[in-house]
Write a protein that holds these residues in place. Structure first.
Motif, mmCIF file in Angstrom:
data_model
loop_
_atom_site.group_PDB
_atom_site.id
_atom_site.type_symbol
_atom_site.label_atom_id
_atom_site.label_comp_id
_atom_site.label_asym_id
_atom_site.label_seq_id
_atom_site.Cartn_x
_atom_site.Cartn_y
_atom_site.Cartn_z
ATOM 1 N N VAL A 177 17.525 45.378 -5.202
ATOM 2 C CA VAL A 177 16.243 45.117 -5.861
ATOM 3 C C VAL A 177 15.974 43.609 -5.879
ATOM 4 C CG1 VAL A 177 14.952 45.306 -8.018
ATOM 5 C CG2 VAL A 177 16.431 47.186 -7.286
ATOM 6 N N LEU A 178 17.001 42.835 -6.226
ATOM 7 C CA LEU A 178 16.848 41.380 -6.250
ATOM 8 C C LEU A 178 16.552 40.837 -4.856
ATOM 9 C CD1 LEU A 178 19.725 40.239 -8.662
ATOM 10 C CD2 LEU A 178 17.261 40.196 -9.093
ATOM 11 N N GLY A 179 17.176 41.426 -3.844
ATOM 12 C CA GLY A 179 16.954 40.979 -2.484
ATOM 13 C C GLY A 179 15.538 41.237 -2.008
ATOM 14 N N HIS A 180 15.012 42.412 -2.311
ATOM 15 C CA HIS A 180 13.632 42.726 -1.935
ATOM 16 C C HIS A 180 12.656 41.799 -2.661
ATOM 17 C CE1 HIS A 180 13.862 46.259 0.679
ATOM 18 N NE2 HIS A 180 14.906 46.652 -0.040
ATOM 19 N N ARG A 181 12.948 41.525 -3.927
ATOM 20 C CA ARG A 181 12.076 40.634 -4.696
ATOM 21 C C ARG A 181 12.145 39.212 -4.127
ATOM 22 N NH1 ARG A 181 13.998 41.454 -9.817
ATOM 23 N NH2 ARG A 181 12.635 43.265 -9.998
ATOM 24 N N LEU A 182 13.351 38.760 -3.801
ATOM 25 C CA LEU A 182 13.523 37.426 -3.224
ATOM 26 C C LEU A 182 12.766 37.305 -1.900
ATOM 27 C CD1 LEU A 182 14.951 34.630 -3.118
ATOM 28 C CD2 LEU A 182 16.837 35.783 -1.919
ATOM 29 N N PHE A 183 12.848 38.336 -1.068
ATOM 30 C CA PHE A 183 12.180 38.286 0.227
ATOM 31 C C PHE A 183 10.672 38.166 0.052
ATOM 32 C CE2 PHE A 183 11.103 40.277 4.460
ATOM 33 C CZ PHE A 183 11.605 39.230 5.219
ATOM 34 N N ALA A 184 10.116 38.941 -0.858
ATOM 35 C CA ALA A 184 8.674 38.846 -1.129
ATOM 36 C C ALA A 184 8.309 37.460 -1.648
ATOM 37 C CB ALA A 184 8.254 39.919 -2.131
ATOM 38 N N ASP A 185 9.143 36.916 -2.523
ATOM 39 C CA ASP A 185 8.882 35.580 -3.067
ATOM 40 C C ASP A 185 8.897 34.526 -1.965
ATOM 41 O OD1 ASP A 185 8.668 36.565 -5.635
ATOM 42 O OD2 ASP A 185 10.720 36.034 -6.216
ATOM 43 N N GLN A 186 9.861 34.636 -1.049
ATOM 44 C CA GLN A 186 9.980 33.647 0.020
ATOM 45 C C GLN A 186 8.872 33.788 1.061
ATOM 46 O OE1 GLN A 186 14.004 34.512 1.246
ATOM 47 N NE2 GLN A 186 14.874 33.015 -0.167
ATOM 48 N N LEU A 187 8.431 35.005 1.283
ATOM 49 C CA LEU A 187 7.378 35.217 2.270
ATOM 50 C C LEU A 187 6.011 34.749 1.777
ATOM 51 C CD1 LEU A 187 8.207 38.774 3.677
ATOM 52 C CD2 LEU A 187 8.189 36.632 4.982
ATOM 53 N N THR A 188 5.787 34.796 0.480
ATOM 54 C CA THR A 188 4.450 34.506 -0.048
ATOM 55 C C THR A 188 3.916 33.143 0.389
ATOM 56 O OG1 THR A 188 4.794 35.973 -1.935
ATOM 57 C CG2 THR A 188 3.035 34.349 -2.123
ATOM 58 N N PRO A 189 4.613 32.036 0.103
ATOM 59 C CA PRO A 189 4.078 30.744 0.554
ATOM 60 C C PRO A 189 4.110 30.603 2.073
ATOM 61 C CG PRO A 189 6.265 30.463 -0.378
ATOM 62 C CD PRO A 189 5.850 31.878 -0.673
ATOM 63 N N PHE A 190 5.079 31.265 2.701
ATOM 64 C CA PHE A 190 5.216 31.212 4.157
ATOM 65 C C PHE A 190 3.982 31.810 4.833
ATOM 66 C CE2 PHE A 190 7.370 32.851 8.116
ATOM 67 C CZ PHE A 190 7.769 31.620 8.603
ATOM 68 N N VAL A 191 3.562 32.987 4.361
ATOM 69 C CA VAL A 191 2.423 33.682 4.964
ATOM 70 C C VAL A 191 1.097 33.048 4.540
ATOM 71 C CG1 VAL A 191 1.196 35.890 5.085
ATOM 72 C CG2 VAL A 191 3.695 35.836 5.185
ATOM 73 N N THR A 192 0.957 32.783 3.238
ATOM 74 C CA THR A 192 -0.312 32.210 2.772
ATOM 75 C C THR A 192 -0.550 30.817 3.343
ATOM 76 O OG1 THR A 192 0.750 31.387 0.755
ATOM 77 C CG2 THR A 192 -0.339 33.532 0.631
ATOM 78 N N GLY A 193 0.523 30.060 3.537
ATOM 79 C CA GLY A 193 0.376 28.746 4.130
ATOM 80 C C GLY A 193 -0.166 28.834 5.548
ATOM 81 N N ALA A 194 0.311 29.808 6.307
ATOM 82 C CA ALA A 194 -0.164 29.984 7.680
ATOM 83 C C ALA A 194 -1.614 30.446 7.712
ATOM 84 C CB ALA A 194 0.716 30.995 8.407
ATOM 85 N N MET A 195 -2.007 31.188 6.675
ATOM 86 C CA MET A 195 -3.377 31.698 6.616
ATOM 87 C C MET A 195 -4.338 30.716 5.963
ATOM 88 S SD MET A 195 -2.518 35.609 5.436
ATOM 89 C CE MET A 195 -4.228 36.153 5.562
ATOM 90 N N GLY A 196 -3.784 29.632 5.419
ATOM 91 C CA GLY A 196 -4.631 28.657 4.736
ATOM 92 C C GLY A 196 -5.114 29.152 3.395
ATOM 93 N N LEU A 197 -4.333 30.036 2.763
ATOM 94 C CA LEU A 197 -4.713 30.619 1.484
ATOM 95 C C LEU A 197 -3.815 30.110 0.372
ATOM 96 C CD1 LEU A 197 -5.175 34.344 2.587
ATOM 97 C CD2 LEU A 197 -6.951 32.613 2.353
ATOM 98 N N VAL A 198 -4.323 30.156 -0.847
ATOM 99 C CA VAL A 198 -3.506 29.869 -2.027
ATOM 100 C C VAL A 198 -3.570 31.107 -2.904
ATOM 101 C CG1 VAL A 198 -3.187 28.423 -4.055
ATOM 102 C CG2 VAL A 198 -4.029 27.415 -1.916
#
Length: 206
Positions: A177-198
């Motif tokens: 559960v912690l791993g899935h949550r960590l992955f989502a947390d790490q992906l959020t700025p990674f993906v939004t940054g590429a999309m130019g979103l905040v």
């Protein structure tokens, strides 16, 4: 028909194994990331399948995603190739097919490097060494293919948290559960940054 805004292709890592769900068999990082991106559940297409290989994604998962071509696409697949019927040429060919097919002008495609899963497995050292060699080769191929196709690749091998046993389920193959949550947390700025979103702050912190 709802408009698909986020599609996830791959294996049981995408399916959500290791993270029991309240209203289904699994939850996982996919709905967590969708929430952080402000995408409602009806706008998410999760094709994650237990024991799926790169060949399975090519044969069964590409078509429905290409039919919808959402603006955000995640792909996590390959571990089942590496731990079972590994064919380096087929592996490279399938990854090339997947990422080449998904690329698009208004599409953000992301994946992640293969973590040191062999460390978690109760296997003979000789087989662990073989698996680590395969994982190293696979990461080199993945980085090459994603660079050539413009896909994002999150380098989890450089993130220390993934070496902690708490991030993995008892089988050592799937995130906890912690791993899935960590992955989502790490992906959020990674993906939004590429999309130019905040993304909304309350979603990032959730």
């Amino acid at each position: 028909m709802p408009v698909i805004r986020f599609a996830a292709l791959g294996d049981s890592f995408v399916e959500g194994r290791g993270d029991p769900g309240l209203d289904g068999p699994f939850h996982g990082w996919v709905p967590r990331l969708a929430e952080r991106l402000g995408i409602p559940s009806q706008g998410v297409l999760n094709l994650g399948t237990y024991q799926a290989t790169t060949q399975h994604v090519v044969d069964h998962q590409l078509a429905p995603v290409l039919a919808n071509k959402p603006p955000v696409i995640g792909v996590i697949v390959g571990v089942n190739d590496l731990v079972s019927d590994y064919d380096p040429e087929r592996f490279r060919r399938n990854l090339t097919t997947i990422y080449s097919s998904l690329r698009g002008v208004d599409t953000t495609v992301f994946t992640a490097a293969y973590p040191d899963i062999p460390k978690n497995l109760a296997v003979p050292e000789s087989f662990r060494d073989l698996l680590r060699q395969r994982f190293g080769e696979a990461n080199a191929v993945l980085r090459e293919v994603t660079a050539a196709t413009g896909a994002l690749c999150l380098d989890v091998t450089a993130i220390g948290e993934w070496s902690h046993p708490r991030m993995w389920a008892e089988d050592g193959l799937h995130p906890s559960v912690l791993g899935h949550r960590l992955f989502a947390d790490q992906l959020t700025p990674f993906v939004t940054g590429a999309m130019g979103l905040v993304p909304p702050a309350q979603l990032v912190a959730g």
